[in-house]
Design an enzyme around this catalytic site. Structure first.
Site, PDB file in Angstrom:
ATOM      1  CB  SER A   1      -8.697  -3.012  -3.164  1.00 53.62           C
ATOM      2  OG  SER A   1      -7.339  -3.318  -3.246  1.00 53.62           O
TER       3      SER A   1
ATOM      4  CG  ASP B   1      -7.767  -3.911 -11.095  1.00 54.47           C
ATOM      5  OD1 ASP B   1      -6.629  -3.714 -10.621  1.00 54.47           O
ATOM      6  OD2 ASP B   1      -8.809  -3.798 -10.431  1.00 54.47           O
TER       7      ASP B   1
ATOM      8  CG  HIS C   1      -7.241  -1.514  -7.961  1.00 57.97           C
ATOM      9  ND1 HIS C   1      -7.585  -2.850  -7.955  1.00 57.97           N
ATOM     10  CD2 HIS C   1      -7.061  -1.188  -6.656  1.00 57.97           C
ATOM     11  CE1 HIS C   1      -7.606  -3.307  -6.724  1.00 57.97           C
ATOM     12  NE2 HIS C   1      -7.291  -2.315  -5.909  1.00 57.97           N
TER      13      HIS C   1
END
Length: 382
Positions: A155, A325, A358
């Site tokens: 991330s 995601d 994610h």
């Protein structure tokens, strides 16, 4: 490098730390934070309890802050023979070093790396990461091991790395980098919670109220999130899903461990910066929204952009992204890949996992087989 043992360094940033946050070196509280990390840090609470040796280290940045990092120098077998290549792990927004330790030992990336001949570190903070924190950590690990290092980012841990690489920073100490759920462009995020928080100026509202710490568990943030969750199209009955997308591969046990430790705090200014990127679809430095203030910091009326095309074409990159995601959206990832189209073909590995969102990259029950095994194989070829 293929035949030698490899060591792993794990780094985590953009969040609070178990004993505080990015602690200024010149305050009395700094020494208290250092002692607290040693007494009750991640080593004792999450690593040693699994039967692994763990070291606490402190790194001081050139702007006078203390960063705490942990090192797992050997696997559970305790064997130390061979030269172990260092790997640095960097977590994402509102997370800390526990990111890499949420799953059981045979599925957690930090412990898997240690068991597979790597040497591991991680750190956490949120402010001035590109200019101060990441260079300080890279230099520290490089000096400690005498080797170039591998990097793993998840991330926003990928964003600070990409921004650094685009400026030519760190690459002389880098062997390769793995970017999981890569964040560069975020103008097309589909997360209703992230999008509405950005559009509603949630972080700006906190900043205007004089709240410099963005605490997801704090009263002010909770009240503002309640307001956002009442909007049409925002379903907050499952906060994790509304933020990350529909994760395919989490189980209730791992989610329970996650909620016991996360989310962590970050700086409100950091949240404003991310919101600017979402609203504007750009990769620029923080915009003070005042030409004079921008000139004061950057020497120009608008903040400078990070140019992803400036990332060295011969830098070894492993990039993995998921079709579900909501934060690292496939369209935003494609913009990044478009900027890397001239990258040396044998230096860029791109992995696409259709049903991954994610959180699957750090908590998925099959993440070892789907992501970590290919990642470690990639490292061993560099």
């Amino acid at each position: 490098m293929t035949n030698s043992l490899v060591s792993i360094i794990l780094v985590v940033v953009f969040c609070g730390l178990a004993a505080g946050t990015r602690t200024t070196l010149f305050l009395t509280e700094a020494q208290d934070a250092v002692s607290a990390v040693a007494d009750d840090g991640i080593c004792k609470s999450m690593v040693e309890t699994q039967g692994y040796f763990c070291e606490e280290h402190m790194v001081t940045t050139r702007d006078g802050y203390i960063l705490s990092i942990q090192r797992i120098p050997v696997g559970q077998s305790g064997k130390t023979s061979g030269k172990r290549a260092p790997v640095l792990l960097q977590h994402g927004l509102l997370m800390d070093g526990i990111t890499w330790l949420l799953s059981p030992p045979d599925q957690s990336l930090a412990l898997l790396l240690a068991d597979n001949g790597f040497d591991a570190y991680w750190d956490w903070t949120w402010d001035e990461l590109v200019d101060y924190d990441l260079p300080a950590i890279f230099q520290y690990v490089h000096d400690q091991t005498g080797q170039k290092l591998h990097y793993v980012g998840h991330s926003l841990g990928t964003l600070i790395a990409l921004a650094s690489f685009s400026k030519g920073q760190l690459v002389d100490m880098l062997r390769s980098a793995a970017l999981l759920s890569p964040i560069a462009y975020v103008g097309q995020v589909t997360s209703p919670l992230a999008r509405n928080a950005a559009d509603s100026l949630l972080a700006e509202a906190l900043y205007w109220l004089g709240i410099n710490e963005f605490n997801p568990r704090g009263k002010a943030v909770i009240e503002l999130l309640k307001h956002i969750c009442q909007k049409a199209g925002v379903d907050c009955t499952n906060m994790l899903t509304s933020f990350t997308g529909q994760n395919c591969c989490l189980n209730s046990t791992i989610v329970t461990v996650f909620l016991e430790h996360e989310p962590q705090s970050t700086s409100t200014k950091n949240m404003i910066h991310i919101s600017q990127m979402i609203r504007e679809g750009t990769i620029r430095m923080y915009d003070y929204k005042d030409e004079d203030e921008n000139r004061k910091h950057y020497g120009q009326p608008t903040p400078p952009a990070y140019n992803m095309k400036s990332i060295p074409n011969d830098l070894s990159l492993f990039l993995s992204y998921g079709g579900a995601d909501a934060l690292s959206d496939v369209n935003d990832v494609q913009l990044l890949l478009d900027n890397l189209k001239d990258h040396d073909g044998d230096k860029l590995v791109v992995q696409y996992i259709e049903n991954y969102a994610h959180a699957d990259y750090v908590m998925g029950v099959n993440a070892r087989q789907a992501v970590y095994d290919p990642l470690m194989a990639f490292f061993k070829l560099q």
